[in-house]
Design an enzyme around this catalytic site. Structure first.
Site, short mmCIF file in Angstrom:
data_model
loop_
_atom_site.label_atom_id
_atom_site.label_comp_id
_atom_site.label_asym_id
_atom_site.label_seq_id
_atom_site.Cartn_x
_atom_site.Cartn_y
_atom_site.Cartn_z
N CYS A 1 35.03 40.69 50.44
CA CYS A 1 34.55 39.97 51.51
C CYS A 1 34.31 40.97 52.94
O CYS A 1 33.52 40.85 53.81
CB CYS A 1 34.19 38.73 50.99
N HIS B 1 32.49 35.15 57.56
CA HIS B 1 31.60 34.96 56.22
C HIS B 1 31.15 34.03 55.87
O HIS B 1 31.61 32.91 56.03
CB HIS B 1 33.47 36.00 55.36
N ASN C 1 26.79 33.28 48.96
CA ASN C 1 27.80 34.37 49.43
C ASN C 1 28.22 35.78 49.15
O ASN C 1 27.80 35.59 47.69
CB ASN C 1 29.00 33.55 49.56
#
Ligand code: ACO
Length: 315
Positions: free
Chosen positions: A108, A242, A272
């Site tokens: 990520c 994020h 996500n």
């Protein structure tokens, strides 16, 4: 360096929480309350390299740079159909880019690792213009009968073109190795000599541990990085964090004691999307005209590894 252009592309298929409730023992209420996610864009008939290529072309168009101007292309990706060549090569061939290129797999925080690498090449005098594409399809990694993971993810691609400037004020990358917190395994081709047992394991996550790591790594890194360049929270215009879970973003906001208006989000609509998350959010905010010249943007991202990273930019 300086960000000259941004771009992003999402798959066309939208999957709502209601859609998931039809085949999983879950509900819109559970997913929304625990994660802030209402829907996600999921790859169906698209290829991740096509999304990455389109995002790259959008960023190039905004930057005013041509393919020939780009000296280096860094592609952030966790999984795609090709084992080899790199996704960077696949995307380069599609758009006609001929500079040096490579993939990074930093999960990520991949966008911020790529930013850190680009800035390091630039400061070494080796490049002037860099293309970064973050193209990820984490929905391909989950077991879609596992309600604790598959509801969290969405797919997409985000890109930036960086050029000459002194707008990247600081970057920091960090590793705290703990493989068992978030992992997936794929069986590779056997040989006549393989005697060990290998199995495919879809994405496994210790959600609460990842949650705690995310909040602690993010808040520590943001405070340390601001401190390292003599800045204070009051100097910060926006935090581009994020988009993993709204409750993680809220916890970071509360720890930093900063107002909600400094935290743009798109998690409700996108879920996500791994390393594409920050790059897509950046592009959406940029195209809406949210950022003014001189604004200070603080980026923070965290994920499998466990890895985390932060960056401070003057817009
Ligand atoms: N629907 C309904 N119930 C569910 C679901 C679901 N989709 N998923 C789990 N549950 C159940 C569990 O089975 C459990 O039931 P039980 O009490 O009967 O055993 C209950 O809900 C509570 O489960 P927990 O895992 O303890 O729930 P928690 O409040 O911790 O929330 C979550 C889970 C959302 C995954 C949370 O831990 C989290 O957000 N962690 C961070 C994970 C993350 O964001 N990862 C990605 C970051 S890294 C990266 O981007 C790759």
């Amino acid at each position: 360096m300086k960000i000259l252009g941004t771009g992003s592309v999402l798959p066309k298929k939208i999957v709502t929480n209601e859609d998931l409730s039809k085949f999983l023992d879950t509900s819109d209420e559970w997913i929304t309350t625990r994660t802030g996610i209402r829907q996600r864009h999921v790859i169906s008939d698209e290829y991740i390299e096509d999304l990455g290529a389109e995002a790259a072309l959008k960023a190039l168009e905004m930057s005013g740079k041509s393919l020939e101007d780009i000296d280096l292309f860094i592609c952030s990706n966790v999984v795609n159909e090709y084992i080899t060549p790199s996704l960077a090569c696949v995307i380069s061939e599609k758009i006609g880019l001929k500079c040096s290129c490579f993939d990074i797999n930093c999960a990520c925080p991949g966008f911020l690792f790529a930013l850190d690498i680009a800035e390091t090449y630039y400061r070494a005098g080796r490049v002037k213009n860099v293309l970064i594409v973050c193209a990820d399809e984490p929905t391909r990694m989950c077991d879609w009968s596992d309600r604790s993971t598959c509801v969290l993810f969405g797919d997409g691609a985000g890109a930036v073109v960086l050029g000459e400037g002194d707008n990247i004020l600081a970057t920091k990358t960090h590793s705290q190795p703990a493989v068992d917190k978030l992992w997936e395994k794929r069986v590779i081709e056997p040989t006549p000599y393989i005697t060990k047992t290998e199995t495919n394991v879809p994405l496994q996550m210790k959600g609460r541990d990842v949650f705690k790591f995310a909040v602690s790594a993010s808040t520590t890194e943001v405070v340390d990085l601001l401190d390292s360049i003599g800045m204070k929270k009051d100097d910060v215009s926006y935090y581009v964090v994020h988009q993993a879970n709204m409750r993680i973003i809220d916890a970071i906001k509360n720890f930093l004691n900063e107002p909600e208006c400094k935290f743009p989000t798109n998690i409700a609509d996108h879920g996500n999307s791994s390393s594409a998350s920050c790059a897509i959010l950046l592009d959406e905010c940029n195209r809406k005209g949210l950022f003014k010249e001189g604004d200070i943007l603080v980026f923070s991202a965290f994920g499998a590894g466990l890895l985390s990273a932060a960056a401070i930019l003057r817009w």
